[in-house]
Enzyme design. Structure first.
Site, PDB file in Angstrom:
ATOM      1  N   LYS A   1       1.116   4.283  -2.929  1.00  0.00           N
ATOM      2  CA  LYS A   1       0.917   5.717  -2.704  1.00  0.00           C
ATOM      3  C   LYS A   1       2.141   6.528  -3.132  1.00  0.00           C
ATOM      4  O   LYS A   1       2.005   7.662  -3.609  1.00  0.00           O
ATOM      5  CB  LYS A   1       0.593   5.967  -1.239  1.00  0.00           C
ATOM      6  CG  LYS A   1      -0.719   5.335  -0.768  1.00  0.00           C
ATOM      7  CD  LYS A   1      -1.940   5.951  -1.418  1.00  0.00           C
ATOM      8  CE  LYS A   1      -2.562   5.144  -2.533  1.00  0.00           C
ATOM      9  NZ  LYS A   1      -3.804   5.753  -3.073  1.00  0.00           N
TER      10      LYS A   1
ATOM     11  N   TYR B   1       0.834  -1.205   0.000  1.00  0.00           N
ATOM     12  CA  TYR B   1       0.000   0.000   0.000  1.00  0.00           C
ATOM     13  C   TYR B   1       0.867   1.252   0.000  1.00  0.00           C
ATOM     14  O   TYR B   1       0.631   2.182  -0.786  1.00  0.00           O
ATOM     15  CB  TYR B   1      -0.928  -0.003   1.208  1.00  0.00           C
ATOM     16  CG  TYR B   1      -1.812   1.231   1.273  1.00  0.00           C
ATOM     17  CD1 TYR B   1      -2.927   1.341   0.440  1.00  0.00           C
ATOM     18  CD2 TYR B   1      -1.513   2.286   2.126  1.00  0.00           C
ATOM     19  CE1 TYR B   1      -3.726   2.479   0.471  1.00  0.00           C
ATOM     20  CE2 TYR B   1      -2.311   3.417   2.164  1.00  0.00           C
ATOM     21  CZ  TYR B   1      -3.413   3.507   1.347  1.00  0.00           C
ATOM     22  OH  TYR B   1      -4.199   4.638   1.381  1.00  0.00           O
TER      23      TYR B   1
END
Length: 260
Positions: free
Chosen positions: A158, A154
């Site tokens: 980002k 994750y």
């Protein structure tokens, strides 16, 4: 008033962003993964101009989604809000295209939609301060050789979203392309203890999409109320490599709109 699309507008920050844009008089197109979720989104934001359906975990569906979006004309703003977080996962999840799902949904899908649609007035890529812990290793995004970690995947997605926003800003100088950290938000993903309300996070997205203040009429920036800031040189190099990698995976290159 402009034409906008907010991906992932069924619930959470995306739905509130769409609702705030509609309330301000904009023509807003919603997006949902499937027909069942589309009905939920339409009921929540009944005055939206329309809704498009497509699973961002599929290259075929994302390509079809771009065609559906194109039917509404050129966009004044595209808010790449949709994303997934498998934070507790200890095993990778591959999509039908053979790609790691967090990367495909959070990074490759926004790239493909951006590349297939005419350059909008503004692009908002939703990033996070968790990008600070991202691992910029384009050589093993499927986690073929290293152990999978959901948090790392994750954070990396980002970081790549941030790099993508900065790279598009260079290639499309007439488009305001920025990355936004909405903060730690009280959503299903963020949990009940998060300090930021979904409405406040949505206001930050709306401000980048339609605001007229001098500090939002910029491009190639990372916008955040939190302390972490990326290294410009690291992000710039990563962004160019990422554009080439995404073009290779999708067979679609980002058109270059820089003056010749």
């Amino acid at each position: 008033m402009g034409t906008m699309v907010v991906t992932g507008s069924v619930d959470g920050i995306g739905r509130r962003t769409a609702a705030q844009l509609v309330a301000a008089g904009h023509r807003v197109v919603l997006h949902a993964r499937d027909e069942q979720r589309a009905a939920v989104a339409k009921a929540a934001v009944p005055d939206a101009a329309g809704i498009v359906v497509g699973d961002l975990g599929s290259l075929e569906e994302t390509t079809a989604l771009a065609r559906s979006l194109a039917a509404f004309g050129r966009y004044d703003a595209i808010v790449h809000n949709a994303g997934i977080a498998r934070l507790d996962a200890v095993e990778r999840e591959l999509t039908g295209d053979g790609l790691e799902s967090t990367f495909q949904v959070n990074v490759l899908a926004p790239y493909l939609l951006t590349a297939l649609l005419p350059p909008p007035g503004r692009l908002v890529f939703v990033s996070s301060a968790m990008a600070a812990d991202g691992v910029a290793d384009l050589g093993d995004l499927r986690y073929d050789t290293r152990p999978f970690d959901g948090v790392e995947a994750y954070c990396t997605s980002k970081l790549l979203d941030l790099a993508l926003a900065v790279a598009v800003a260079r290639h499309w100088p007439a488009t305001l392309s920025n990355a936004l950290d909405p903060g730690w938000v009280r959503t299903r993903m963020g949990g009940a203890a998060a300090p930021t309300s979904p409405d406040d996070a949505a206001r930050a997205q709306v401000r980048l999409a339609v605001g007229t203040e001098p500090d939002v009429l910029v491009s190639g920036r990372y916008v955040s109320a939190r302390d972490w800031r990326p290294s410009p040189s690291r992000v710039a190099g990563l962004g160019e490599d990422l554009l080439a990698y995404c073009a290779q995976l999708t067979g679609v290159s980002l058109p270059d709109a820089r003056p010749s």
